[in-house]
Design a protein around this motif. Structure first.
Motif, PDB file in Angstrom:
ATOM      1  N   VAL A  74       0.859  -1.186   0.000  1.00 12.07           N
ATOM      2  CA  VAL A  74       0.000   0.000   0.000  1.00 12.07           C
ATOM      3  C   VAL A  74       0.889   1.227   0.000  1.00 12.07           C
ATOM      4  O   VAL A  74       1.705   1.417   0.906  1.00 12.07           O
ATOM      5  N   ILE A  75       0.733   2.060  -1.034  1.00 10.35           N
ATOM      6  CA  ILE A  75       1.557   3.257  -1.180  1.00 10.35           C
ATOM      7  C   ILE A  75       0.711   4.472  -0.829  1.00 10.35           C
ATOM      8  O   ILE A  75      -0.300   4.752  -1.473  1.00 10.35           O
ATOM      9  N   GLY A  76       1.124   5.203   0.195  1.00  8.64           N
ATOM     10  CA  GLY A  76       0.397   6.405   0.594  1.00  8.64           C
ATOM     11  C   GLY A  76       1.088   7.061   1.766  1.00  8.64           C
ATOM     12  O   GLY A  76       1.982   6.485   2.395  1.00  8.64           O
ATOM     13  N   ILE A  77       0.663   8.269   2.075  1.00 10.85           N
ATOM     14  CA  ILE A  77       1.237   9.003   3.198  1.00 10.85           C
ATOM     15  C   ILE A  77       0.111   9.686   3.963  1.00 10.85           C
ATOM     16  O   ILE A  77      -0.956   9.969   3.393  1.00 10.85           O
ATOM     17  N   GLY A  78       0.316   9.943   5.245  1.00  8.19           N
ATOM     18  CA  GLY A  78      -0.706  10.613   6.039  1.00  8.19           C
ATOM     19  C   GLY A  78      -1.982   9.804   6.096  1.00  8.19           C
ATOM     20  O   GLY A  78      -1.973   8.595   6.361  1.00  8.19           O
ATOM     21  N   PHE A 105       3.577  -1.230   3.869  1.00  8.98           N
ATOM     22  CA  PHE A 105       3.315   0.159   3.500  1.00  8.98           C
ATOM     23  C   PHE A 105       4.576   0.807   2.955  1.00  8.98           C
ATOM     24  O   PHE A 105       5.682   0.573   3.438  1.00  8.98           O
ATOM     25  N   ALA A 106       4.381   1.632   1.926  1.00 11.24           N
ATOM     26  CA  ALA A 106       5.473   2.375   1.307  1.00 11.24           C
ATOM     27  C   ALA A 106       4.945   3.759   0.936  1.00 11.24           C
ATOM     28  O   ALA A 106       3.741   3.995   0.905  1.00 11.24           O
ATOM     29  N   LEU A 115      13.268   1.214  -0.037  1.00  9.93           N
ATOM     30  CA  LEU A 115      12.680   0.742  -1.291  1.00  9.93           C
ATOM     31  C   LEU A 115      13.514  -0.375  -1.917  1.00  9.93           C
ATOM     32  O   LEU A 115      12.967  -1.344  -2.447  1.00  9.93           O
ATOM     33  N   LYS A 116      14.841  -0.271  -1.856  1.00 10.75           N
ATOM     34  CA  LYS A 116      15.688  -1.339  -2.405  1.00 10.75           C
ATOM     35  C   LYS A 116      15.455  -2.643  -1.655  1.00 10.75           C
ATOM     36  O   LYS A 116      15.306  -3.710  -2.258  1.00 10.75           O
ATOM     37  N   GLN A 117      15.417  -2.560  -0.329  1.00 11.92           N
ATOM     38  CA  GLN A 117      15.199  -3.762   0.464  1.00 11.92           C
ATOM     39  C   GLN A 117      13.794  -4.315   0.266  1.00 11.92           C
ATOM     40  O   GLN A 117      13.595  -5.532   0.251  1.00 11.92           O
ATOM     41  N   LEU A 118      12.825  -3.426   0.102  1.00 11.99           N
ATOM     42  CA  LEU A 118      11.453  -3.877  -0.148  1.00 11.99           C
ATOM     43  C   LEU A 118      11.380  -4.646  -1.461  1.00 11.99           C
ATOM     44  O   LEU A 118      10.808  -5.745  -1.517  1.00 11.99           O
ATOM     45  N   MET A 119      11.941  -4.100  -2.529  1.00  9.38           N
ATOM     46  CA  MET A 119      11.857  -4.777  -3.828  1.00  9.38           C
ATOM     47  C   MET A 119      12.616  -6.099  -3.819  1.00  9.38           C
ATOM     48  O   MET A 119      12.171  -7.083  -4.432  1.00  9.38           O
ATOM     49  N   ALA A 144       7.770   6.676  -4.523  1.00  8.41           N
ATOM     50  CA  ALA A 144       7.699   5.227  -4.282  1.00  8.41           C
ATOM     51  C   ALA A 144       6.990   4.520  -5.427  1.00  8.41           C
ATOM     52  O   ALA A 144       7.416   3.443  -5.870  1.00  8.41           O
ATOM     53  N   PHE A 145       5.912   5.117  -5.929  1.00  7.27           N
ATOM     54  CA  PHE A 145       5.155   4.478  -7.005  1.00  7.27           C
ATOM     55  C   PHE A 145       5.964   4.418  -8.295  1.00  7.27           C
ATOM     56  O   PHE A 145       5.874   3.445  -9.045  1.00  7.27           O
ATOM     57  N   ARG A 146       6.756   5.456  -8.560  1.00  5.77           N
ATOM     58  CA  ARG A 146       7.567   5.427  -9.774  1.00  5.77           C
ATOM     59  C   ARG A 146       8.463   4.185  -9.778  1.00  5.77           C
ATOM     60  O   ARG A 146       8.582   3.480 -10.788  1.00  5.77           O
ATOM     61  N   PHE A 147       9.107   3.903  -8.652  1.00  7.44           N
ATOM     62  CA  PHE A 147       9.998   2.740  -8.566  1.00  7.44           C
ATOM     63  C   PHE A 147       9.212   1.424  -8.556  1.00  7.44           C
ATOM     64  O   PHE A 147       9.581   0.455  -9.231  1.00  7.44           O
ATOM     65  N   LEU A 148       8.128   1.368  -7.799  1.00  2.00           N
ATOM     66  CA  LEU A 148       7.389   0.106  -7.661  1.00  2.00           C
ATOM     67  C   LEU A 148       6.565  -0.212  -8.905  1.00  2.00           C
ATOM     68  O   LEU A 148       6.384  -1.382  -9.253  1.00  2.00           O
ATOM     69  N   GLN A 149       6.080   0.801  -9.574  1.00  2.00           N
ATOM     70  CA  GLN A 149       5.404   0.560 -10.848  1.00  2.00           C
ATOM     71  C   GLN A 149       6.370  -0.036 -11.864  1.00  2.00           C
ATOM     72  O   GLN A 149       6.046  -0.998 -12.571  1.00  2.00           O
ATOM     73  N   GLN A 150       7.580   0.527 -11.935  1.00  2.00           N
ATOM     74  CA  GLN A 150       8.594  -0.029 -12.838  1.00  2.00           C
ATOM     75  C   GLN A 150       8.923  -1.466 -12.455  1.00  2.00           C
ATOM     76  O   GLN A 150       9.065  -2.336 -13.318  1.00  2.00           O
TER      77      GLN A 150
END
Length: 429
Positions: A74-78, A105-106, A115-119, A144-150
């Motif tokens: 789940v990607i979001g903040i606040g 969560f990211a 992010l590197k460790q998550l992927m 975060a989405f730019r990296f995870l979408q890729q």
């Protein structure tokens, strides 16, 4: 489902005729949508407006995620993550069952290492993404989405679109445009509900359902609260009572609220509360500063300051009446630890005694006390509790003559970082 509000002072003495009139005006303003910030009062009647078809759709999507994935990111903040994180943490065991869907969560922080460790962690698991953003351009989740979408497109190719879900504005925004272009399944963030009040929308419900929790019971609890707190009664409405006590203490010279719990499963409820009250009230040089502690852990650290430090604090305990599980202290043959005097006492009873001891000590040290007690930690009671806090927060902010639903200070930070990073259209003066 009652929430009991106990105050160390005399609540009834706080209810002057002038205050009663102001509270009634606030009540009418909320429920007739005429109060300041009325465009964002949609949350107040949202639980009662949710259709069975909407909940069924969320549940079916959640079941597809659970059947095809090991992890939901789940990607979001606040408000885009704190509500669902609070509910999931409160309802889950501290130890992950290997057969459960894991929710990670990211986008709530910017960290290349994370992010590197998550992927790398995701490489051996089946994955679904849920990106949550009204605009799609909020910097932290967008990065975060730019990296995870890729990552998803490289790993799943043409199948990536079926594993990416978008929760965004219904009519506009970069994320909505991208979702249409890519064919991502979309859920809507209602335009009249702000992020920190959105836990009962798809923002919160989809991750909560995917984690395996009963969103119908969660919403039923919120519906009961909506009905209960919709009645104006300063003697029996706990949302009004809590708001009145908080604001009296603020005016009496206590601008810091320490939210305390003895249940570690409520830590992220406290984090959600800090955003809810901090963003709603902290404006125009006003507002109670919300912070939190976990007892009895923090009695051995911050407890010293609370007891003897600067007298600017009041303390709000959040207590669960009936724990889901417990242990009883047994009598040891060799009383080397000198605990046999506790034989027959449950650990919940120990925490209740610790609560009383802490209240007594801190009150003697000049710290006013509020205790909020709810029956048990399950979906229905949690839905009731979260709605209670949202309503109490609205009353509390309006008592300070503050709009609870904007966050101009956050916008200042965003504008400054855009200038520093040379975003087009922003000039650093």
């Amino acid at each position: 489902m009652n929430i009991l509000v106990n105050y160390s002072g005399d609540y009834l003495q706080l209810l002057t005729p002038e205050l009663e009139n102001k509270l009634q005006a606030i009540h009418l303003g909320i429920h007739t949508k005429s109060a300041e910030g009325a465009d964002y009062l949609g949350w107040a009647e949202w639980p009662g407006s949710i259709s069975p078809a909407f909940l069924q759709d969320i549940k079916e999507t959640a079941e597809r995620i659970r059947s095809t994935s090991d992890v939901l990111v789940v990607i979001g903040i606040g408000g885009s993550y704190l509500g669902s994180k609070a509910v999931i943490e409160a309802l889950s065991t501290p130890f992950q069952n290997s057969n459960d869907l894991e929710v990670i969560f990211a986008g709530h922080l910017v960290s290349g290492e994370y992010l590197k460790q998550l992927m790398a962690y995701l490489d051996n698991k089946e994955v679904t993404l849920n990106i949550i953003s009204k605009s799609g351009t909020t910097t932290e989740p967008a990065i975060a989405f730019r990296f995870l979408q890729q990552y998803m497109e490289k790993r799943y190719g043409n199948q990536a679109a079926s594993r990416i879900l978008v929760t965004t504005d219904e009519e506009k925004g970069a994320l909505r445009t991208l979702a249409i272009e890519k064919g991502y399944r979309r859920y809507v963030i209602p335009g009249n509900i702000g992020g920190r009040y959105s836990v009962f929308t798809a923002v919160g419900l989809l991750p909560i359902a995917a984690a395996g929790h009963d969103i119908e019971k969660l919403i039923n609890g919120a519906r009961e609260a909506e009905k209960e707190f919709g009645v104006f009664d300063t003697n029996s409405n706990p949302a009004i009572q809590y708001a009145v006590i908080r604001n009296y203490l603020y005016d009496a010279g206590y601008p810091v609220e320490i939210m305390a719990t003895f249940d570690e499963k409520l830590i992220y409820v406290q984090e959600w509360l800090k955003q809810l009250f901090g963003e709603s009230e902290g404006k125009d040089g006003k507002g109670i500063f919300p912070t939190s502690v976990l007892y009895s852990t923090d009695l051995h650290s911050l407890g010293q300051y609370i007891q003897d430090g600067k007298r600017m604090l009041f303390e709000s305990f959040l207590m669960v009446e009936k724990p889901a599980g417990d242990l009883t202290v047994f009598e040891a043959e060799n009383d080397g630890d000198e605990l046999n005097y506790l034989s027959g006492l449950t650990l919940h009873e120990f925490n209740l005694a610790c609560h009383e001891a802490t209240k007594t000590a801190h009150l003697a040290g000049g710290v006013p006390q509020i205790s909020l007690t709810f029956e048990q930690l399950d979906e229905q009671h949690l839905g009731h509790l979260l709605y209670f806090y949202m309503m109490a927060c609205a009353y509390s902010a309006y008592l300070l003559d503050i709009n609870p639903f904007d966050q101009p200070g956050v916008e200042d930070y965003k504008s400054n970082i855009f200038k520093i990073l040379n975003k087009p259209g922003y000039i650093l003066l």
